[in-house]
Design an enzyme around this catalytic site. Sequence first.
Site: not given
Ligand code: NDP
Length: 455
Positions: A32, A40, A45, A48, A96, A112, A174-175, A178, A201, A299, A431, A436
């Site tokens: 690493e 994470c 995670c 965040k 870790y 590596a 997600y990000i 959040e 989405r 990932d 309750h 519930e």
């Molecule tokens: P996401 O895939 O969740 O969301 C990406 C966002 O960026 C979407 O809204 C997408 O739009 C938009 N986007 C992508 N390309 C463009 C562009 N060219 N122009 C404008 N908008 C764009 O990715 P995140 O970066 O939020 O997070 C990465 C991954 O990390 C997540 O998918 C998730 O799996 C993981 N994660 C998990 C968390 C958790 O478990 N709580 C927390 C944070 C991250 P559109 O929907 O139209 O494609």
Amino acid sequence: MDFDYFVIGGGSAGVRTGRIAAGYGARVGIAEARFWGGTCVNVGCVPKKLLVQASEYGQFAEDSRGFGWRGSRPEHDWAALIAAKDREVKRLSGLYRQVLEAAGAKVFEARARFLDPHTLAVGEERITAERIVIATGGHPVVPPIPGRELAVVSDDVFHLPAMPRRVAIIGSGYIAVEFAGIFAGLGAETHLVYRQPIPLRGFDEDLREALAEALAADGIVLHPSTHPARIAATGDARTLHLDGGHAITADLVFFATGRVPNIAGLGLEAANVITGPNNEVIVDSAWATSQPHIYAIGDVTDRFQLTPVATAEGHALADALFGPRPREYNFTAVPTAVFSSPPVATVGLTEAEAAERGPAEIYLTRFTPMRHTLSGRKRRTVMKLVVEPPRGRVIGAHMLGEDAPEIMQGLAVAMTAGATKADFDRTIGIHPTSAEEFVTLRTLTRTVGLPQAAE
Ligand code: NDP
């Protein structure tokens, strides 16, 4: 061979697989170069969620007025929060590394790179291994718009020197949602710019709509169906120009526009490991790449991008290769949560996905949770069950509302066990809770996915 098992990457997937394999007596090496615990623990995670919790205290302070508390809202100290968060991240990251050494793995703080299918250059050393696993994770990507270098990504946002007063976040995954909650909760003017009509989405539509309402109710300025065009700087300020001609002036422009696998510099071509169009390492159902003795987990395979899936993959792979028996995980109904404000949590099929497969019964409820009957905060909880007739198996559970992630973990166990709606119905509630409601959903809201009546 120097090692039975060499792990490239010390994130969630790599550390778990290395630790478990070493525990079975395999000669394990792990490399690493950046930070133990990976995204994470260091820039994902863990920090965040600490920032989410920090932002919640501000809301609690506001909401407490409805419960009779008086006095001004306390001021927030961003530097103190970041320092406290950094201490915790450092502690965890150190752990870790420690667990690997305690299990008997040889730890390399180096990059590596494959020299051939069984040989790696690890820093200055050259090592050979019987089996190799690629667990290098991913990194944020940014669309190629002019001025993108003036913006930040999630890796940067955990170390901002000062709390921005105005933030423009691009994306609605997600990000993005959040951090919209984090910055708004800490008092920033927060804009969310996204190309979909509603955020998140891929999630259930009723939750997506309810989240958009909740974000707006918390003062986040929503810019739906909008694309970023370019970014300009005036001193420390940033101007984000949007496709419709509007512009947002902010102290911080933040791209949360997805993540892609880390394969640069790995020398995958020297090992004949095949990758896909998104740079993902292609694997079969047993995590083997195009080279049967080289595996990839987490990932870098670009499938779930979720920490618990990565650790489960690492554990299952080590068990399959070195353990007494294989370990079974349910990778079909993977629960997930978005720590927005309020949070979203989900497991199984959305209503739309279920409707595509055939008839599905939908049970839906929306209500004001007890806390907000007094707090005055405009906030509704949404819960939905998706049920497959005729046996009544619950194939989807969705919630937007406080504690949704905690509640969904329990429902995921029930769904993994194959629970039916009748099982939910005969379960006694606790309750007064929001949870519930999941066992008292008596009225069918609608049936979807029925064949269209003949004209
Ligand atoms: P996401 O895939 O969740 O969301 C990406 C966002 O960026 C979407 O809204 C997408 O739009 C938009 N986007 C992508 N390309 C463009 C562009 N060219 N122009 C404008 N908008 C764009 O990715 P995140 O970066 O939020 O997070 C990465 C991954 O990390 C997540 O998918 C998730 O799996 C993981 N994660 C998990 C968390 C958790 O478990 N709580 C927390 C944070 C991250 P559109 O929907 O139209 O494609």
